[in-house]
Design an enzyme around this catalytic site. Sequence first.
Site, PDB file in Angstrom:
ATOM      1  N   HIS A  72       0.819  -1.221   0.000  1.00  0.00           N
ATOM      2  CA  HIS A  72       0.000   0.000   0.000  1.00  0.00           C
ATOM      3  C   HIS A  72       0.849   1.267   0.000  1.00  0.00           C
ATOM      4  CE1 HIS A  72       0.862   0.045   4.317  1.00  0.00           C
ATOM      5  NE2 HIS A  72       0.350   1.260   4.374  1.00  0.00           N
ATOM      6  N   ASP A  73       2.028   1.230   0.621  1.00  0.00           N
ATOM      7  CA  ASP A  73       2.866   2.443   0.731  1.00  0.00           C
ATOM      8  C   ASP A  73       4.049   2.447  -0.232  1.00  0.00           C
ATOM      9  OD1 ASP A  73       1.682   4.214   2.453  1.00  0.00           O
ATOM     10  OD2 ASP A  73       2.793   3.602   4.233  1.00  0.00           O
ATOM     11  N   LYS A  76       5.932   5.558  -1.487  1.00  0.00           N
ATOM     12  CA  LYS A  76       6.897   6.325  -0.688  1.00  0.00           C
ATOM     13  C   LYS A  76       8.326   6.142  -1.182  1.00  0.00           C
ATOM     14  CE  LYS A  76       4.226   6.925   3.527  1.00  0.00           C
ATOM     15  NZ  LYS A  76       4.026   6.593   4.949  1.00  0.00           N
ATOM     16  N   HIS A 101       2.121  10.239  -2.328  1.00  0.00           N
ATOM     17  CA  HIS A 101       2.582   8.839  -2.397  1.00  0.00           C
ATOM     18  C   HIS A 101       1.529   7.846  -2.895  1.00  0.00           C
ATOM     19  CE1 HIS A 101       0.937   8.353   1.770  1.00  0.00           C
ATOM     20  NE2 HIS A 101       0.831   7.092   1.433  1.00  0.00           N
ATOM     21  N   HIS A 125      -5.872   4.181  -0.277  1.00  0.00           N
ATOM     22  CA  HIS A 125      -5.886   3.841   1.158  1.00  0.00           C
ATOM     23  C   HIS A 125      -5.971   5.068   2.073  1.00  0.00           C
ATOM     24  CE1 HIS A 125      -1.526   4.360   0.388  1.00  0.00           C
ATOM     25  NE2 HIS A 125      -1.418   4.679   1.667  1.00  0.00           N
ATOM     26  N   HIS A 126      -5.835   6.273   1.506  1.00  0.00           N
ATOM     27  CA  HIS A 126      -6.048   7.488   2.315  1.00  0.00           C
ATOM     28  C   HIS A 126      -7.383   8.163   1.998  1.00  0.00           C
ATOM     29  CE1 HIS A 126      -2.418   7.825   4.703  1.00  0.00           C
ATOM     30  NE2 HIS A 126      -1.721   7.442   3.648  1.00  0.00           N
ATOM     31  N   ASP A 154      -3.938   0.352   8.204  1.00  0.00           N
ATOM     32  CA  ASP A 154      -2.869   1.355   8.107  1.00  0.00           C
ATOM     33  C   ASP A 154      -2.910   2.322   9.287  1.00  0.00           C
ATOM     34  OD1 ASP A 154      -0.889   3.088   6.935  1.00  0.00           O
ATOM     35  OD2 ASP A 154      -2.472   4.281   6.008  1.00  0.00           O
TER      36      ASP A 154
END
Length: 251
Positions: A72-73, A76, A101, A125-126, A154
Amino acid sequence: VDQVSLLSEVSKTLSETRNGIHLFDMLHCMRNSDDITYVHSLNVALICNVFGHWLKLPESDIEVLTLSGLLHDVGKLKLPNEILNKEAPLTVVEQTIIKSHPTFGYEILKDQDLDQRVKNAALMHHERCDRSGYPGKLYGNQIDEFAKIVAIADVYDAMTSARVYRPALSPFDAIRNFESEGLQKYDPHYIMTFLEGIVNTYVGYHVRLNNNVEGEIILINKQALSKPVIKSNDSFIDLSKEHDLHIVAIL
């Protein structure tokens, strides 16, 4: 939950992915550039795996969900380390860079031979169900179901991990934060399943309250999940009725 079997589940998911080598390569890049992001991604993958079982998803979906948590990240990787590892508060410009990101993550994954839900989780996801998230200010059904699940995992891992600017929160502090910041941000079915799952995990555990009294969690309050009933010596403390008391540590 057996952590060894969860880790093997992550490994199995990776090994069964046809382009597993690329995924391992991305994970190694994450570890090399930012170890905190790597550990967080692994934690989120493990949480997603447990969460998937709580939701009674098919095993094939749980594997996709675990992979969604793991990657998911990944966006970054494209952010400057000095911003990712900055100990002082971020400037407005730096916050804007950090918020890029999810878009970078989707760019990295979009041409990979992966389930579309993994790519969507990186992008969404944000996002939040009340339209307060980013990058697309999506709401409700516009957000991928797996992205909604990864979002909860998260935030939970972020709250319960130590950061430079604050110590790790206890799971019950994290639950209290979810309750106080407004459950409408999250899909009701997913957030309630998750919080009930967390709370039920700790039934029978010994805890310490903010007045230093210690006791055992014996009963869950469905209407106030962060405030179970505690047995301390021969007395019972219903935290839902004791507004000044809350759990600060699991012993």
